[in-house]
Write a protein that holds these residues in place. Structure first.
Motif, short mmCIF file in Angstrom:
data_model
loop_
_atom_site.label_atom_id
_atom_site.label_comp_id
_atom_site.label_asym_id
_atom_site.label_seq_id
_atom_site.Cartn_x
_atom_site.Cartn_y
_atom_site.Cartn_z
N THR A 1 0.80 -1.22 0.00
CA THR A 1 0.00 0.00 0.00
C THR A 1 0.84 1.27 0.00
O THR A 1 0.29 2.37 -0.18
CB THR A 1 -0.93 0.02 1.23
OG1 THR A 1 -0.16 -0.19 2.41
CG2 THR A 1 -1.99 -1.07 1.11
N ILE B 1 -4.87 11.21 8.26
CA ILE B 1 -5.64 10.04 7.91
C ILE B 1 -7.06 10.22 8.45
O ILE B 1 -7.27 10.86 9.48
CB ILE B 1 -5.02 8.73 8.47
CG1 ILE B 1 -5.06 8.72 10.00
CG2 ILE B 1 -3.59 8.57 7.98
CD1 ILE B 1 -4.57 7.42 10.61
N VAL C 1 -6.51 3.10 15.88
CA VAL C 1 -5.72 4.33 15.87
C VAL C 1 -5.94 5.03 17.22
O VAL C 1 -7.07 5.45 17.53
CB VAL C 1 -6.13 5.25 14.71
CG1 VAL C 1 -5.30 6.53 14.73
CG2 VAL C 1 -6.00 4.53 13.38
N PHE D 1 -0.49 3.04 16.97
CA PHE D 1 -1.43 2.09 16.38
C PHE D 1 -1.36 0.79 17.17
O PHE D 1 -0.27 0.33 17.54
CB PHE D 1 -1.06 1.81 14.92
CG PHE D 1 -1.13 3.03 14.03
CD1 PHE D 1 -2.27 3.30 13.30
CD2 PHE D 1 -0.06 3.91 13.93
CE1 PHE D 1 -2.35 4.41 12.47
CE2 PHE D 1 -0.13 5.02 13.11
CZ PHE D 1 -1.27 5.27 12.38
N GLU E 1 -2.73 -3.16 16.92
CA GLU E 1 -3.34 -4.16 16.05
C GLU E 1 -4.20 -5.12 16.87
O GLU E 1 -3.70 -5.79 17.78
CB GLU E 1 -2.27 -4.94 15.29
CG GLU E 1 -2.80 -5.88 14.23
CD GLU E 1 -3.47 -5.16 13.08
OE1 GLU E 1 -4.32 -5.79 12.42
OE2 GLU E 1 -3.16 -3.98 12.85
N ASN F 1 -8.53 2.98 10.90
CA ASN F 1 -8.14 3.62 9.65
C ASN F 1 -9.25 3.45 8.60
O ASN F 1 -9.69 2.34 8.33
CB ASN F 1 -6.84 2.96 9.16
CG ASN F 1 -6.26 3.63 7.93
OD1 ASN F 1 -6.94 4.34 7.21
ND2 ASN F 1 -4.99 3.37 7.69
N TYR G 1 -6.56 9.27 2.88
CA TYR G 1 -5.43 10.04 3.41
C TYR G 1 -5.22 11.31 2.60
O TYR G 1 -5.53 11.38 1.41
CB TYR G 1 -4.13 9.21 3.35
CG TYR G 1 -4.28 7.77 3.73
CD1 TYR G 1 -4.91 7.38 4.90
CD2 TYR G 1 -3.78 6.75 2.89
CE1 TYR G 1 -5.05 6.04 5.24
CE2 TYR G 1 -3.91 5.41 3.22
CZ TYR G 1 -4.54 5.06 4.40
OH TYR G 1 -4.68 3.73 4.73
N SER H 1 4.10 -1.47 3.49
CA SER H 1 2.77 -1.18 4.02
C SER H 1 2.75 0.25 4.57
O SER H 1 3.53 0.57 5.47
CB SER H 1 2.39 -2.17 5.12
OG SER H 1 1.24 -1.72 5.82
N GLU I 1 0.32 1.50 6.25
CA GLU I 1 -0.33 1.46 7.56
C GLU I 1 0.62 0.96 8.65
O GLU I 1 0.60 1.48 9.78
CB GLU I 1 -1.57 0.55 7.53
CG GLU I 1 -2.62 0.98 6.52
CD GLU I 1 -2.40 0.39 5.12
OE1 GLU I 1 -3.26 0.62 4.25
OE2 GLU I 1 -1.37 -0.29 4.92
N LYS I 2 1.45 -0.03 8.34
CA LYS I 2 2.27 -0.67 9.37
C LYS I 2 3.70 -0.16 9.42
O LYS I 2 4.39 -0.35 10.44
CB LYS I 2 2.28 -2.19 9.14
CG LYS I 2 0.91 -2.83 9.30
CD LYS I 2 0.97 -4.33 9.08
CE LYS I 2 -0.40 -4.98 9.24
NZ LYS I 2 -0.37 -6.44 9.03
N PHE J 1 3.15 5.09 8.38
CA PHE J 1 2.42 5.92 9.33
C PHE J 1 2.98 5.86 10.75
O PHE J 1 3.05 6.90 11.42
CB PHE J 1 0.94 5.54 9.32
CG PHE J 1 0.19 6.02 8.10
CD1 PHE J 1 0.65 7.11 7.36
CD2 PHE J 1 -0.97 5.39 7.68
CE1 PHE J 1 -0.02 7.56 6.23
CE2 PHE J 1 -1.66 5.83 6.56
CZ PHE J 1 -1.19 6.92 5.83
#
Length: 451
Positions: free
Chosen positions: A176, A224, A238, A250, A252, A263, A267, A283, A285-286, A289
């Motif tokens: 991503t 975001i 988040v 973040f 998980e 999320n 963005y 990624s 996100e991982k 960010f």
């Protein structure tokens, strides 16, 4: 070189989602029309590495079955700063189109996921129209599956939407964040303006104007959008400071409650974010960010209104309900009305509905569809060119393009019919998933895949 750079200019408008008269008529041809064709831009990751770009022209191929009628749209949102292009405000956006769309099969066996109909027009068109309304003049599609279908589809948008669309083609999956590095030369134009990044299967009210205003007010590097959920333990949460919007961290799938915001896949990023991303599978996100959050330069805005990731059938049906609820509040005239309508129903003006039907709630009936007498429809999508014969009953299901449902048939429990599926008279389907171009003569008594 596998890198091709081709571009198209498009003029935007809204597909007409009118209300059909409840009189049976013979099926009419689809009103979706092809426009004047041009060229489409493609960047491949291989050509990006080699530093080569080759201009080329493709044969002009019609995709008339995909393109809705489009009419002139409202001007861009007046409150947005950006580079001027011919008197218009200029911003850019990258849409993460992604790969195979396996969660939405069998529909994605016929078309890439962004071209699958949602509320009577392709998913991606909802996003492109909303981006256009806030001043976006160029959209880059990060794509790695069936790019030729997307390209031919986009050709038909020339002279229909006032926006430029190019494709950034991955020769290998880049996650991503990698697609942003691949499209860097397209996203950075020296203006310093932020750009949008969207997941292609997210549906919402797209409050882009509010997002721009918030992003420019806090002075951070990235914003975001987050949405509230009832069961945050299923998601990556988040954790943010509610008053300022600063993202702290973040978590998980938390075992204990740390927050209920996740999320939303929308963005707004400054160009400097691209300096944090390498051209490799990454990624956002991982990996990206969390690093921005550690520098206290990542902010989150709670998304107003509804939100849904419609990348799988059950969420698609839920998303349709939320979308129609929103449409009722904003443009109720676009919804069907009458004694045969229950709740929110969207009917294309070329669809024909017979006598004695009961339609709704939460139903979308696409162009060229024929619904014969005595049919019952609820919580379902009926896509372009479908015929539903007398006294059939369909609920909680998706009926793919040009399919037929026989007389007194009963379709329910998240049945998904692919393109050109023909269900016989008095057949029952309980959660059947039927691949394209099949004929179903016997009942499907429990959820299964019919190949």
């Amino acid at each position: 070189s596998r890198g091709l750079l081709r571009r198209i200019s498009l003029y935007k408008g809204d597909p007409d989602a009118g209300i059909s008269p409840c009189q049976p008529k013979p099926p009419s041809p689809s009103p979706w029309q092809s426009g004047t064709r041009g060229t489409t831009g493609i960047f491949s990751s291989r050509s990006w590495r080699e530093g080569k770009k080759q201009a080329t022209d493709r044969p002009k191929q019609a995709r008339s079955a995909l393109l809705p009628n489009l009419t002139p749209s409202a001007p861009p949102h007046p409150g947005i700063r950006g580079e001027e292009e011919g008197g218009r405000l200029a911003m850019k956006a990258l849409i993460l189109v992604g790969g195979f769309g396996t969660r939405l099969r069998p529909l994605t066996l016929s078309f890439p996921k962004p071209l699958v109909d949602f509320a009577n027009k392709p998913m991606i068109l909802h996003q492109i129209e909303a981006l256009k309304d806030v001043g976006v003049t160029e959209v880059i599609l990060a794509i790695n599956y069936r790019p030729e279908v997307m390209i031919n589809f986009l050709k038909d948008f020339e002279d229909k939407l006032g926006i430029t669309i190019t494709c950034s083609q991955e020769t290998e999956p880049l996650g991503t964040a990698g697609p942003l590095a691949l499209a860097r030369d397209k996203l950075v134009d020296g203006s310093g303006e932020p750009f949008f990044v969207l997941n292609s299967d997210v549906i919402s009210e797209y409050p882009f104007a509010e997002l721009i205003q918030f992003h420019k007010s806090h002075g951070g590097e990235a914003t975001i959008m987050v949405t509230k959920v009832d069961e945050p333990s299923k998601y990556g949460v988040v954790v943010m400071e509610d008053t300022t919007g600063v993202v702290e961290r973040f978590v998980e799938k938390p075992k204990i409650f740390v927050g209920n915001k996740i999320n939303a896949g929308i963005y707004l990023l400054n160009p400097s974010v691209l300096d944090r991303i390498e051209l490799k599978p990454t990624s956002i996100e991982k990996e990206v960010f969390p690093r921005i959050a550690a520098d206290q330069k990542l902010y989150a805005m709670v998304l107003p209104g509804f939100w849904m990731d419609i990348g799988q059938p059950r969420d698609y049906i839920t998303g349709l309900r939320l979308y129609l609820d929103s449409l009722r509040k904003k443009s109720a005239a676009k919804l069907a009305a009458g004694a045969h309508i229950v709740g929110n129903v969207l009917v294309h003006d070329s669809a024909k509905i017979g006598e004695g039907c009961l339609i709704g709630p939460d139903v979308a009936i696409g162009p060229g569809c024929v619904v014969e007498d005595g049919v019952r429809l609820s919580r379902c999508t009926v896509m372009r060119g479908v015929r539903i014969k007398k006294h059939a009953c369909i609920s909680n299901s998706i009926i793919g393009w040009h399919s037929t449902v026989g007389q007194w048939a009963r379709i329910e429990n998240m049945t998904i019919l692919g393109e050109d599926v023909h269900v016989g008279d008095e057949v029952y389907s309980n959660g059947g998933v039927v691949l394209p171009h099949k004929e179903i003569k016997s009942s499907i008594l429990k959820p299964e895949i019919v190949m």
